[in-house]
Design a protein around this motif. Structure first.
Motif, short mmCIF file in Angstrom:
data_model
loop_
_atom_site.label_atom_id
_atom_site.label_comp_id
_atom_site.label_asym_id
_atom_site.label_seq_id
_atom_site.Cartn_x
_atom_site.Cartn_y
_atom_site.Cartn_z
N TYR A 176 -8.40 0.75 -10.11
CA TYR A 176 -8.13 -0.48 -9.36
C TYR A 176 -9.36 -1.02 -8.65
O TYR A 176 -9.29 -1.95 -7.86
CB TYR A 176 -7.00 -0.22 -8.35
CG TYR A 176 -5.72 0.14 -9.03
CD1 TYR A 176 -4.82 -0.84 -9.44
CD2 TYR A 176 -5.41 1.47 -9.32
CE1 TYR A 176 -3.65 -0.52 -10.10
CE2 TYR A 176 -4.24 1.81 -9.99
CZ TYR A 176 -3.37 0.81 -10.37
OH TYR A 176 -2.22 1.15 -11.04
N ARG A 222 0.83 -1.21 0.00
CA ARG A 222 0.00 0.00 0.00
C ARG A 222 0.86 1.25 0.00
O ARG A 222 0.52 2.26 -0.62
CB ARG A 222 -1.00 -0.01 1.16
CG ARG A 222 -0.39 0.21 2.51
CD ARG A 222 -1.40 0.17 3.63
NE ARG A 222 -0.77 0.70 4.83
CZ ARG A 222 -1.35 0.80 6.01
NH1 ARG A 222 -2.60 0.37 6.16
NH2 ARG A 222 -0.72 1.31 7.03
N LEU A 239 0.19 13.32 4.56
CA LEU A 239 0.43 12.55 5.79
C LEU A 239 1.33 13.29 6.76
O LEU A 239 1.25 13.09 7.97
CB LEU A 239 1.04 11.17 5.46
CG LEU A 239 0.08 10.11 4.92
CD1 LEU A 239 0.85 8.89 4.46
CD2 LEU A 239 -0.96 9.70 5.96
N LEU A 245 -3.95 8.04 8.00
CA LEU A 245 -4.64 6.89 7.41
C LEU A 245 -4.57 5.79 8.46
O LEU A 245 -3.54 5.13 8.62
CB LEU A 245 -3.97 6.48 6.10
CG LEU A 245 -4.04 7.52 4.97
CD1 LEU A 245 -3.23 7.07 3.76
CD2 LEU A 245 -5.49 7.78 4.55
N VAL A 271 -11.25 3.16 2.96
CA VAL A 271 -10.77 2.45 1.79
C VAL A 271 -10.52 1.00 2.20
O VAL A 271 -9.82 0.75 3.18
CB VAL A 271 -9.46 3.07 1.25
CG1 VAL A 271 -8.99 2.35 0.00
CG2 VAL A 271 -9.62 4.56 0.99
N LEU A 296 -7.30 5.57 -7.07
CA LEU A 296 -7.91 4.26 -6.80
C LEU A 296 -8.82 3.79 -7.93
O LEU A 296 -8.98 2.58 -8.14
CB LEU A 296 -8.74 4.33 -5.50
CG LEU A 296 -7.96 4.53 -4.21
CD1 LEU A 296 -8.91 4.75 -3.05
CD2 LEU A 296 -7.07 3.32 -3.93
N MET A 312 -2.82 -6.16 -5.35
CA MET A 312 -3.81 -5.43 -4.56
C MET A 312 -4.83 -4.77 -5.48
O MET A 312 -4.48 -4.23 -6.52
CB MET A 312 -3.07 -4.35 -3.76
CG MET A 312 -3.98 -3.40 -3.01
SD MET A 312 -3.04 -2.22 -2.00
CE MET A 312 -2.33 -1.16 -3.26
N HIS A 313 -6.09 -4.84 -5.08
CA HIS A 313 -7.08 -3.99 -5.74
C HIS A 313 -8.03 -3.40 -4.72
O HIS A 313 -8.01 -3.76 -3.54
CB HIS A 313 -7.80 -4.73 -6.88
CG HIS A 313 -8.77 -5.76 -6.45
ND1 HIS A 313 -8.45 -7.10 -6.38
CD2 HIS A 313 -10.06 -5.66 -6.05
CE1 HIS A 313 -9.52 -7.78 -5.97
NE2 HIS A 313 -10.50 -6.93 -5.76
N LEU A 314 -8.82 -2.45 -5.21
CA LEU A 314 -9.76 -1.76 -4.33
C LEU A 314 -11.03 -2.56 -4.20
O LEU A 314 -11.65 -2.92 -5.19
CB LEU A 314 -10.07 -0.38 -4.92
CG LEU A 314 -11.09 0.45 -4.15
CD1 LEU A 314 -10.52 0.89 -2.82
CD2 LEU A 314 -11.52 1.66 -4.98
N MET A 346 -9.01 -2.57 0.89
CA MET A 346 -8.17 -3.19 -0.14
C MET A 346 -8.20 -4.71 0.00
O MET A 346 -8.30 -5.23 1.10
CB MET A 346 -6.71 -2.73 -0.02
CG MET A 346 -6.52 -1.25 -0.18
SD MET A 346 -6.61 -0.46 1.43
CE MET A 346 -4.87 -0.30 1.80
N PHE A 362 2.11 1.80 -3.46
CA PHE A 362 1.02 2.32 -4.28
C PHE A 362 0.93 3.84 -4.14
O PHE A 362 0.80 4.56 -5.15
CB PHE A 362 -0.31 1.67 -3.90
CG PHE A 362 -1.49 2.23 -4.66
CD1 PHE A 362 -1.84 1.70 -5.89
CD2 PHE A 362 -2.23 3.29 -4.16
CE1 PHE A 362 -2.91 2.23 -6.61
CE2 PHE A 362 -3.30 3.82 -4.86
CZ PHE A 362 -3.64 3.29 -6.10
N LEU A 363 1.00 4.32 -2.91
CA LEU A 363 0.94 5.77 -2.70
C LEU A 363 2.12 6.46 -3.38
O LEU A 363 1.97 7.48 -4.05
CB LEU A 363 0.95 6.12 -1.20
CG LEU A 363 -0.27 5.71 -0.38
CD1 LEU A 363 -0.15 6.25 1.04
CD2 LEU A 363 -1.57 6.21 -1.01
C1 SSV Z 1 2.08 6.20 7.91
C2 SSV Z 1 0.80 5.59 7.58
O1 SSV Z 1 -0.06 5.55 8.41
C3 SSV Z 1 0.61 5.07 6.27
C4 SSV Z 1 -0.57 4.61 5.82
C5 SSV Z 1 -0.68 4.19 4.50
C6 SSV Z 1 -1.88 3.87 3.95
C7 SSV Z 1 -1.95 3.58 2.60
C8 SSV Z 1 -3.13 3.34 1.99
C9 SSV Z 1 -3.14 3.05 0.63
C10 SSV Z 1 -4.23 2.59 0.00
C11 SSV Z 1 -4.10 2.09 -1.29
C12 SSV Z 1 -5.11 1.40 -1.87
C13 SSV Z 1 -4.93 0.90 -3.17
C14 SSV Z 1 -5.84 0.08 -3.77
C15 SSV Z 1 -5.62 -0.34 -5.18
#
Ligand code: SSV
Length: 143
Positions: free
Chosen positions: A138, A34, A49, A55, A88, A135, A78-80, A90, A37-38
């Motif tokens: 995905y 994840r 962040l 998150l 969200v 997203l 990974m997908h949504l 996943m 992905f970001l």
């Molecule tokens: C530092 C911290 O708390 C990081 C959190 C990261 C969360 C990332 C979430 C990403 C979601 C991605 C979803 C993708 C679906 C295809």
């Protein structure tokens, strides 16, 4: 639907006394997947962040089917699964890749809640538009 793929080669540090991968590592790989992905598709969310966005991981699971060993080449795909106002979900599949073959090793799921820090408080906030946008391709259903 697209899937996001995080490739990995299992290392000795991830195995236990009898040589197979210790179960907590599958959850770490969900985390790696994840965050990559970001990095690849929504880098502005990484900036957010550091500016009050949180998150929060509210649920994680993994179902294990086959054991993994050091130097296994794997792909975490990974997908949504679901997108709501501020959450969200996943879905993950773990595949072992060996001489042109793909074997399903495990499946997992996790949900994150979008929150923001307001002084001492932490309150729900909508999914950042940049993340929603990223997203879209995905999603297993149109969102
Ligand atoms: C530092 C911290 O708390 C990081 C959190 C990261 C969360 C990332 C979430 C990403 C979601 C991605 C979803 C993708 C679906 C295809």
């Amino acid at each position: 639907m697209k899937v996001y793929e995080y490739p990995h080669i299992v290392g000795f540090e991830e195995t236990n006394l009898v040589g197979n991968v210790y179960y907590v590592n599958h959850l770490k790989w969900q985390g790696r997947c994840r965050e990559m992905f970001l990095r690849d598709h929504a880098p502005t969310v990484l900036t957010e962040l550091s500016q009050g966005l949180a998150l929060a991981t509210v649920r994680v699971s993994c179902e294990y089917f086959v054991e993994l060993y050091a130097f296994d080449t794997i792909a975490i795909r990974m997908h949504l699964k679901e997108l709501t106002q501020n959450r969200v979900t996943m879905f993950f599949e773990y595949w072992r890749l060996a001489n042109g073959n793909e074997e399903l090793i495990a499946r997992g799921e996790q949900q994150v809640a979008c929150m923001k820090r307001e002084g001492e408080q932490i309150v729900p906030t909508p999914v950042p538009p940049a993340l929603k946008e990223a997203l879209q391709p995905y999603a297993d259903l149109r969102i």
